[in-house]
Write a protein that holds these residues in place. Sequence first.
Motif, mmCIF file in Angstrom:
data_model
loop_
_atom_site.group_PDB
_atom_site.id
_atom_site.type_symbol
_atom_site.label_atom_id
_atom_site.label_comp_id
_atom_site.label_asym_id
_atom_site.label_seq_id
_atom_site.Cartn_x
_atom_site.Cartn_y
_atom_site.Cartn_z
ATOM 1 N N VAL A 211 97.166 -18.283 10.539
ATOM 2 C CA VAL A 211 97.049 -18.131 9.085
ATOM 3 C C VAL A 211 97.736 -16.852 8.628
ATOM 4 N N SER A 212 97.539 -15.787 9.390
ATOM 5 C CA SER A 212 98.131 -14.502 9.018
ATOM 6 C C SER A 212 98.318 -13.627 10.245
ATOM 7 N N ALA A 213 99.481 -12.993 10.316
ATOM 8 C CA ALA A 213 99.746 -11.989 11.342
ATOM 9 C C ALA A 213 100.037 -10.645 10.682
ATOM 10 N N ASP A 214 99.646 -10.500 9.425
ATOM 11 C CA ASP A 214 99.944 -9.284 8.672
ATOM 12 C C ASP A 214 99.338 -8.039 9.299
ATOM 13 N N SER A 215 98.192 -8.181 9.949
ATOM 14 C CA SER A 215 97.516 -7.028 10.538
ATOM 15 C C SER A 215 97.715 -6.931 12.046
ATOM 16 N N ALA A 216 98.558 -7.787 12.603
ATOM 17 C CA ALA A 216 98.828 -7.740 14.042
ATOM 18 C C ALA A 216 99.500 -6.408 14.396
ATOM 19 N N PRO A 217 99.235 -5.864 15.577
ATOM 20 C CA PRO A 217 98.446 -6.425 16.670
ATOM 21 C C PRO A 217 96.954 -6.085 16.622
ATOM 22 N N ALA A 218 96.474 -5.507 15.519
ATOM 23 C CA ALA A 218 95.031 -5.260 15.410
ATOM 24 C C ALA A 218 94.276 -6.587 15.402
ATOM 25 N N PHE A 219 94.762 -7.537 14.603
ATOM 26 C CA PHE A 219 94.182 -8.879 14.653
ATOM 27 C C PHE A 219 95.105 -9.896 13.997
ATOM 28 N N TRP A 220 94.985 -11.120 14.490
ATOM 29 C CA TRP A 220 95.636 -12.284 13.908
ATOM 30 C C TRP A 220 94.549 -13.217 13.384
ATOM 31 N N VAL A 221 94.764 -13.838 12.237
ATOM 32 C CA VAL A 221 93.829 -14.815 11.708
ATOM 33 C C VAL A 221 94.344 -16.205 12.075
ATOM 34 N N LEU A 222 93.517 -16.980 12.765
ATOM 35 C CA LEU A 222 93.864 -18.335 13.172
ATOM 36 C C LEU A 222 92.920 -19.325 12.499
ATOM 37 N N ALA A 223 93.305 -20.582 12.460
ATOM 38 C CA ALA A 223 92.441 -21.616 11.895
ATOM 39 C C ALA A 223 92.625 -22.918 12.659
ATOM 40 N N ASP A 224 91.555 -23.713 12.713
ATOM 41 C CA ASP A 224 91.666 -25.049 13.302
ATOM 42 C C ASP A 224 92.228 -26.016 12.263
ATOM 43 N N VAL A 225 92.302 -27.291 12.599
ATOM 44 C CA VAL A 225 92.950 -28.258 11.709
ATOM 45 C C VAL A 225 92.185 -28.456 10.405
ATOM 46 N N GLU A 226 90.909 -28.062 10.362
ATOM 47 C CA GLU A 226 90.122 -28.205 9.135
ATOM 48 C C GLU A 226 89.987 -26.884 8.386
#
Length: 240
Positions: A211-226
Amino acid sequence: MGGGGCEDTGMGRKLTGQQVSDAVGDLGWRFVLETLQTSVLVGSLVEAVAVSARVVEAAGADADEHLHVDLRGDRVVLGVHGARDAGLGPREIDLARRISTAVAEAGLRTDAVGRGVPGRSVHLLEIAIDAVDIGRVRPFWKAVLDYVDAPGAAGPEDPIVDPLGQGPAVWFQQMDRPRPERNRIHLDVSVPHDEAEKRIAAAVAAGGRVVSADSAPAFWVLADVEGNEACVSTWQGRDD
């Protein structure tokens, strides 16, 4: 954590994430969520008990305050943490070294990432709950989980934790308005910095998306298919 330097208070000085990671990486430890984490593969629960006894002996007086041990039939998972909110310094690095030496003397090794062996790398899990009124929401979760305030907690936005240290910490993220269209509880999976891309790639291959890598490498936001979200986090990108 501080910038490129550290607070010099002798053995208690707080090191940066980079300093900690550099100091323990070759020992088979990884810096994860303000702690040092590793595991030792064993062949039985009896061997796990023997390894744990050796580790506790090596830790000596530091064991009770700085060491966490989780025994399983196939591995011993070890964590080294600072005193309260003091962060990690030379004392904790020295403790990790003593433990790795004791494990090596038993013919075994400390290994945080576990490449080529069954299981997974070490990681730590947190649950994040979005709330408009944290002060009203937090007591419910504290009661239903039978959790307690995190050490040093000073206000309603501070995390709650399992007093037995078995379950994930729960922290609360401030919302400025209700958000019914998206999930309001997500998982924060803190992994070794050199495992993040592998974990993200596996999640994407399993049908997820970044969903977002704007704050990488501190964190990445991921999402499932829903659209249900999780964050993959590392220590990197967090030093001021």
